[in-house]
Motif scaffolding. Structure first.
Motif, PDB file in Angstrom:
ATOM      1  N   ASP A 114      36.729   9.237  96.378  1.00 48.74           N
ATOM      2  CA  ASP A 114      37.141   8.010  97.112  1.00 48.74           C
ATOM      3  C   ASP A 114      37.808   7.024  96.083  1.00 48.74           C
ATOM      4  O   ASP A 114      37.230   6.223  95.567  1.00 48.74           O
ATOM      5  N   ILE A 115      39.304   7.375  96.109  1.00 46.33           N
ATOM      6  CA  ILE A 115      40.060   6.406  95.350  1.00 46.33           C
ATOM      7  C   ILE A 115      39.890   4.693  95.356  1.00 46.33           C
ATOM      8  O   ILE A 115      39.797   4.264  94.475  1.00 46.33           O
ATOM      9  N   SER A 120      37.962  -0.458  93.484  1.00 44.09           N
ATOM     10  CA  SER A 120      37.246  -1.642  93.948  1.00 44.09           C
ATOM     11  C   SER A 120      36.229  -2.024  92.718  1.00 44.09           C
ATOM     12  O   SER A 120      35.842  -3.190  92.795  1.00 44.09           O
ATOM     13  N   LYS A 121      35.816  -1.192  92.294  1.00 41.19           N
ATOM     14  CA  LYS A 121      34.726  -1.092  91.348  1.00 41.19           C
ATOM     15  C   LYS A 121      35.344  -1.777  89.599  1.00 41.19           C
ATOM     16  O   LYS A 121      34.543  -2.184  89.264  1.00 41.19           O
ATOM     17  N   ASP A 125      40.244   0.750  83.692  1.00 45.60           N
ATOM     18  CA  ASP A 125      41.678   0.871  84.251  1.00 45.60           C
ATOM     19  C   ASP A 125      42.054   2.091  83.802  1.00 45.60           C
ATOM     20  O   ASP A 125      43.001   2.758  84.160  1.00 45.60           O
ATOM     21  N   ARG A 126      42.164   2.497  82.579  1.00 44.37           N
ATOM     22  CA  ARG A 126      42.647   3.526  81.749  1.00 44.37           C
ATOM     23  C   ARG A 126      42.320   4.749  82.769  1.00 44.37           C
ATOM     24  O   ARG A 126      43.135   5.871  83.027  1.00 44.37           O
ATOM     25  N   VAL A 127      41.176   5.092  83.260  1.00 42.73           N
ATOM     26  CA  VAL A 127      40.842   6.215  84.037  1.00 42.73           C
ATOM     27  C   VAL A 127      41.391   6.393  85.328  1.00 42.73           C
ATOM     28  O   VAL A 127      41.865   7.254  85.940  1.00 42.73           O
ATOM     29  N   VAL A 128      41.415   4.996  86.017  1.00 40.35           N
ATOM     30  CA  VAL A 128      42.317   4.879  87.256  1.00 40.35           C
ATOM     31  C   VAL A 128      43.625   5.548  87.093  1.00 40.35           C
ATOM     32  O   VAL A 128      44.106   6.092  87.749  1.00 40.35           O
TER      33      VAL A 128
END
Length: 211
Positions: A114-115, A120-121, A125-128
């Motif tokens: 669930d992207i 939202s959590k 940021d790097r993993v997103v």
């Protein structure tokens, strides 16, 4: 504030509801922590065996190892993938499981990260960024997110397949497909206190309305 809340609720109601359900969390961006053997049936009927296969949870597509690299399969060539504990069929560009059947109709399910919930959590940021690489890099290679203590929220999205034609389960879509009496039955189901669009038994009841 009350007026704003009423407006927002009205907008949500007008959009309808998709059949989606939280499916817990995964410690990795793949279905299996370690790649597994799989039997793959191609679109032309040919069956091949892959010693190291997996499912990418970002988009529910087939991955396999080529040397040190994680490769994404050409989904146009895939028909079916069988692991020791799960069997998948291809739906469009995704791998889905068969949840249940009602006559010749079927309930299908795709499990993905669930992207939106993950973003939202704002965990990392790097993993997103890594999770978004699918739209930016070659479709034959995948840059998987690093395995650490992160937890990725999963979601099940359900589909009906009727007369060989699949579509995502959505209140508005289904309502348009049913006659007046069956729309009334659907509304009755939806008023039950335990009704859930992600509940297998209710999905069966809804699919039976198409008999």
């Amino acid at each position: 504030m009350k007026r704003f809340l009423v407006i927002m609720l009205s907008v949500a109601a007008s959009l309808g509801i998709y059949a989606q359900k939280s499916a817990g969390f995964s410690a990795t961006t793949t279905l299996y922590k370690d790649y597994q053997p799989a039997k793959i049936t191609l679109a032309d009927g040919k069956v091949i065996k892959q010693s190291k296969a997996n499912v990418f949870l970002k988009n529910s597509r087939l991955l396999f190892k080529r040397g040190m690299f994680d490769m994404e399969a050409n989904m146009a060539q895939i028909s079916r993938v069988e692991f020791a504990d799960k069997t998948f069929e291809k739906l469009d560009t995704m791998l889905v499981t068969v949840v249940d059947t009602v006559g010749d109709k079927r309930i299908l399910c795709a499990t993905t990260i669930d992207i939106e919930a993950y973003k939202s959590k704002a965990v990392n940021d790097r993993v997103v960024t890594n999770l978004s690489l699918g739209e930016q890099v070659s479709m034959t290679t995948i840059d998987l997110a690093p395995e650490d203590e992160l937890k990725y929220p999963l979601i099940n999205t359900y589909y009906f397949e009727i007369d060989g034609k699949p579509f995502e389960v959505h209140e508005r879509t289904i309502t348009r497909m049913l006659d007046k009496d069956k729309r009334r039955m659907l509304k009755t189901y939806m008023q039950f206190p335990d009704f859930d669009w992600g509940d297998r038994e209710y999905l069966r009841k809804i699919l039976q309305l198409f008999d």
